[in-house]
Design a protein around this motif. Structure first.
Motif, mmCIF file in Angstrom:
data_model
loop_
_atom_site.group_PDB
_atom_site.id
_atom_site.type_symbol
_atom_site.label_atom_id
_atom_site.label_comp_id
_atom_site.label_asym_id
_atom_site.label_seq_id
_atom_site.Cartn_x
_atom_site.Cartn_y
_atom_site.Cartn_z
ATOM 1 N N ASN A 66 23.751 36.156 19.247
ATOM 2 C CA ASN A 66 24.929 36.717 18.587
ATOM 3 C C ASN A 66 25.875 35.611 18.146
ATOM 4 O OD1 ASN A 66 23.781 39.114 19.358
ATOM 5 N ND2 ASN A 66 25.385 39.689 20.782
ATOM 6 N N TRP A 67 26.582 35.855 17.079
ATOM 7 C CA TRP A 67 27.583 34.924 16.579
ATOM 8 C C TRP A 67 28.570 35.699 15.726
ATOM 9 C CZ3 TRP A 67 22.852 35.605 14.444
ATOM 10 C CH2 TRP A 67 22.782 35.871 13.083
ATOM 11 N N SER A 68 29.588 35.025 15.276
ATOM 12 C CA SER A 68 30.524 35.647 14.342
ATOM 13 C C SER A 68 30.643 34.754 13.117
ATOM 14 C CB SER A 68 31.900 35.857 14.992
ATOM 15 O OG SER A 68 32.467 34.618 15.322
ATOM 16 N N VAL A 69 30.916 35.410 11.995
ATOM 17 C CA VAL A 69 31.155 34.705 10.746
ATOM 18 C C VAL A 69 32.607 34.966 10.381
ATOM 19 C CG1 VAL A 69 30.601 34.599 8.288
ATOM 20 C CG2 VAL A 69 28.773 34.963 9.950
ATOM 21 N N ALA A 70 33.328 33.910 10.111
ATOM 22 C CA ALA A 70 34.723 34.042 9.721
ATOM 23 C C ALA A 70 34.971 33.205 8.475
ATOM 24 C CB ALA A 70 35.635 33.595 10.853
ATOM 25 N N VAL A 71 35.631 33.803 7.526
ATOM 26 C CA VAL A 71 36.052 33.113 6.322
ATOM 27 C C VAL A 71 37.576 33.145 6.343
ATOM 28 C CG1 VAL A 71 36.020 33.194 3.797
ATOM 29 C CG2 VAL A 71 33.954 33.760 5.080
ATOM 30 N N PRO A 72 38.221 32.029 6.084
ATOM 31 C CA PRO A 72 39.678 31.989 6.175
ATOM 32 C C PRO A 72 40.357 33.158 5.445
ATOM 33 C CG PRO A 72 38.831 29.798 5.724
ATOM 34 C CD PRO A 72 37.669 30.749 5.633
ATOM 35 N N GLY A 73 41.211 33.863 6.190
ATOM 36 C CA GLY A 73 41.979 34.965 5.621
ATOM 37 C C GLY A 73 41.246 36.284 5.518
ATOM 38 N N LYS A 74 40.032 36.371 6.075
ATOM 39 C CA LYS A 74 39.232 37.593 5.977
ATOM 40 C C LYS A 74 38.808 38.038 7.369
ATOM 41 C CE LYS A 74 37.598 36.179 1.468
ATOM 42 N NZ LYS A 74 36.464 35.860 0.616
#
Length: 155
Positions: A29-37
């Protein structure tokens, strides 16, 4: 040519306390993060030990391909005077896995269900799909064939 930069942050969240001390000691498992989203929780394909309730890389790639196609279709339709009132796609990707476990997509089929305004020239509306591969960032980047099987409804 202009260049664009894209950023993402991928963080593994599957450490159960022992890290990768053993093959079955950790979650995929992991997370994906894009700045501001909003952050997107992800997992591996369920066939490879992932959580079936979470998005996996294959889901994300296929969804990105269909989304990019849709956005370009809507743009080209607006320019061509084709009024689209609804658009939905249920794409299908076909993958293969070699004996050593390496996998890849071998094809994808987009199956958009498109609703257009009465009086729409359906041949013209269908022909718009032919040009999208010239523009879609994702379609131009994948190394497998992508076919389109649109279905139109007039409403």
């Amino acid at each position: 040519m202009k260049t664009h930069s894209y950023e993402s942050r991928v963080v593994w969240t599957g450490n159960r306390g022992q890290g990768t001390a053993g093959y079955r000691a950790y979650d995929r498992n992991w997370s994906v993060a894009v700045p501001g989203k909003p952050e997107i929780p992800c997992s591996n394909d369920p066939l490879l030990g992932g959580d079936p309730a979470l998005m996996n890389p294959e889901d994300l790639l296929l969804s990105a391909l269909a989304s990019c196609h849709m956005l370009w279709y809507l743009h080209l339709a607006a320019v061509a005077g084709v009024t689209v009132t609804a658009y939905e796609d249920c794409p299908e990707g076909i993958g293969e896995v070699s004996p050593d476990g390496a996998g890849r997509f071998v094809s994808a089929r987009l199956r958009p269900q498109i609703t257009v305004a009465p009086g729409t020239d359906l041949a013209r509306a269908a022909a718009l799909h032919d040009d999208i591969h010239n523009y879609c960032f994702i379609a131009r980047s994948v190394a497998f064939p992508v076919s389109i099987a649109p279905h139109f409804t007039i409403a």
